[in-house]
Design a protein around this motif. Structure first.
Motif, PDB file in Angstrom:
ATOM      1  N   PRO A  59       0.825  -1.209   0.000  1.00  0.00           N
ATOM      2  CA  PRO A  59       0.000   0.000   0.000  1.00  0.00           C
ATOM      3  C   PRO A  59       0.858   1.257   0.000  1.00  0.00           C
ATOM      4  N   GLY A  60       0.391   2.256  -0.757  1.00  0.00           N
ATOM      5  CA  GLY A  60       1.095   3.533  -0.807  1.00  0.00           C
ATOM      6  C   GLY A  60       2.470   3.437  -1.417  1.00  0.00           C
ATOM      7  N   ILE A  61       2.637   2.606  -2.430  1.00  0.00           N
ATOM      8  CA  ILE A  61       3.950   2.407  -3.063  1.00  0.00           C
ATOM      9  C   ILE A  61       4.644   3.752  -3.279  1.00  0.00           C
ATOM     10  N   HIS A  62       5.892   3.851  -2.831  1.00  0.00           N
ATOM     11  CA  HIS A  62       6.655   5.077  -3.048  1.00  0.00           C
ATOM     12  C   HIS A  62       8.133   4.753  -2.906  1.00  0.00           C
ATOM     13  N   GLY A  63       8.878   4.984  -3.961  1.00  0.00           N
ATOM     14  CA  GLY A  63      10.315   4.767  -3.918  1.00  0.00           C
ATOM     15  C   GLY A  63      10.700   3.368  -4.353  1.00  0.00           C
ATOM     16  N   GLU A  64      11.808   3.268  -5.081  1.00  0.00           N
ATOM     17  CA  GLU A  64      12.372   1.973  -5.487  1.00  0.00           C
ATOM     18  C   GLU A  64      13.864   2.150  -5.666  1.00  0.00           C
ATOM     19  N   ALA A  65      14.589   1.049  -5.501  1.00  0.00           N
ATOM     20  CA  ALA A  65      16.038   1.066  -5.699  1.00  0.00           C
ATOM     21  C   ALA A  65      16.489  -0.337  -6.048  1.00  0.00           C
ATOM     22  N   MET A  66      17.568  -0.410  -6.834  1.00  0.00           N
ATOM     23  CA  MET A  66      18.102  -1.700  -7.261  1.00  0.00           C
ATOM     24  C   MET A  66      19.346  -2.042  -6.459  1.00  0.00           C
ATOM     25  N   ALA A  67      19.458  -3.321  -6.110  1.00  0.00           N
ATOM     26  CA  ALA A  67      20.599  -3.825  -5.356  1.00  0.00           C
ATOM     27  C   ALA A  67      21.435  -4.740  -6.255  1.00  0.00           C
ATOM     28  N   ALA A  68      22.403  -5.430  -5.659  1.00  0.00           N
ATOM     29  CA  ALA A  68      23.229  -6.373  -6.401  1.00  0.00           C
ATOM     30  C   ALA A  68      22.375  -7.511  -6.952  1.00  0.00           C
ATOM     31  N   GLU A  69      22.860  -8.133  -8.020  1.00  0.00           N
ATOM     32  CA  GLU A  69      22.197  -9.282  -8.642  1.00  0.00           C
ATOM     33  C   GLU A  69      20.805  -8.954  -9.167  1.00  0.00           C
ATOM     34  N   GLY A  70      20.552  -7.687  -9.435  1.00  0.00           N
ATOM     35  CA  GLY A  70      19.281  -7.309 -10.050  1.00  0.00           C
ATOM     36  C   GLY A  70      18.082  -7.300  -9.127  1.00  0.00           C
ATOM     37  N   ALA A  71      18.291  -7.432  -7.828  1.00  0.00           N
ATOM     38  CA  ALA A  71      17.172  -7.354  -6.887  1.00  0.00           C
ATOM     39  C   ALA A  71      16.664  -5.916  -6.803  1.00  0.00           C
ATOM     40  N   VAL A  72      15.360  -5.764  -6.609  1.00  0.00           N
ATOM     41  CA  VAL A  72      14.741  -4.441  -6.544  1.00  0.00           C
ATOM     42  C   VAL A  72      13.880  -4.363  -5.291  1.00  0.00           C
TER      43      VAL A  72
END
Length: 246
Positions: free
Chosen positions: A51-64
């Motif tokens: 709920p209220g999705i806000h913000g995203e970032a990618m980590a190593a090995e393509g994880a998000v």
């Protein structure tokens, strides 16, 4: 590439090299669904627990990682995993990743009723096992305070004017570097305030109160340069001629 996201909403799309995409689905009143679609737009995996999705970032090995209001969601490349924040309400609306680190840095807000929450704790979200730890910095920060160092260190500009450098694996504050004068987030977030951007070995910090730009060498922990600005900075981008990701 054109992907149908349905109704307009405050969302995000994360494209991959194979033509697949992560995309949020919602409308102007509600957003809680994230879909992983293949190159033909067929949904391969989804979650409605953000709920209220806000913000995203990618980590190593393509994880998000996506920020939600009930704990973050991790996409591991094939499916979604929910992070248990230990509280009913937990919002990480601003996230910072590093290509070589499996851990995402996020803000950590837990007061659902606050008009302006001033947290002193940050979240370290481990994409390997969908867990989260918090670290108390002893001073507050705001949404333009988060960055990542050259080796994946978590870097946060706090109200005391210091850059707190944190080992993301242990959660230990390994260095506190003086950068600008003490400051505090204004009641209206649109008003000028300090901005942190990290590129390579250097942290770039604007001091909106004194119209300055400070450059800090994160390797040595020393101030590398200080520039007077002819304007009061509100936003900042740093261009080095290199792509942010593959």
């Amino acid at each position: 590439m054109v992907v149908d996201s349905g109704a307009p909403h405050h969302g995000v799309a994360v494209p991959f090299a194979d033509g697949s995409v992560l995309i949020t689905v919602g409308d102007e009143d509600n957003r809680q669904r994230i879909e992983y679609r293949d190159a033909k737009e067929k949904v391969q995996a989804h979650t409605d627990d953000c709920p209220g999705i806000h913000g995203e970032a990618m980590a190593a090995e393509g994880a998000v990682v996506f920020g939600c209001q009930n704990g973050p969601v991790v996409f591991d490349g094939t499916d979604f995993r929910k992070v248990d924040p230990g509280t009913e309400y937990q919002r990480s609306g601003n996230l910072a990743g590093h290509a070589d680190s499996p851990i995402i840095l996020g803000d950590h807000k837990v007061d659902e009723d606050a008009e302006l929450e001033r947290p002193t704790e940050i979240a370290l979200i481990d994409t390997r096992n969908a867990t989260m730890r918090t670290v108390d910095l002893g001073s507050s920060y705001w949404f333009r305070s988060l960055g990542r160092g050259p080796a994946g260190e978590a870097v946060v500009l706090t109200y005391d004017g210091h850059l707190k450098v944190i080992d993301p694996e242990s959660g230990e504050i390994i260095r506190a570097i003086p950068a600008i004068a003490a400051w505090e987030e204004k009641d209206e977030w649109q008003e000028p305030g300090p901005v942190l951007r990290v590129v390579g070995d250097h942290a770039y910090v604007t001091d909106a109160e004194n119209n300055e730009l400070v450059v800090v060498d994160l390797t040595s922990g020393e101030e590398a340069a200080r520039h007077e600005l002819p304007i009061t900075p509100v936003e900042m981008a740093v261009a080095d001629g290199k792509p942010a990701a593959h």
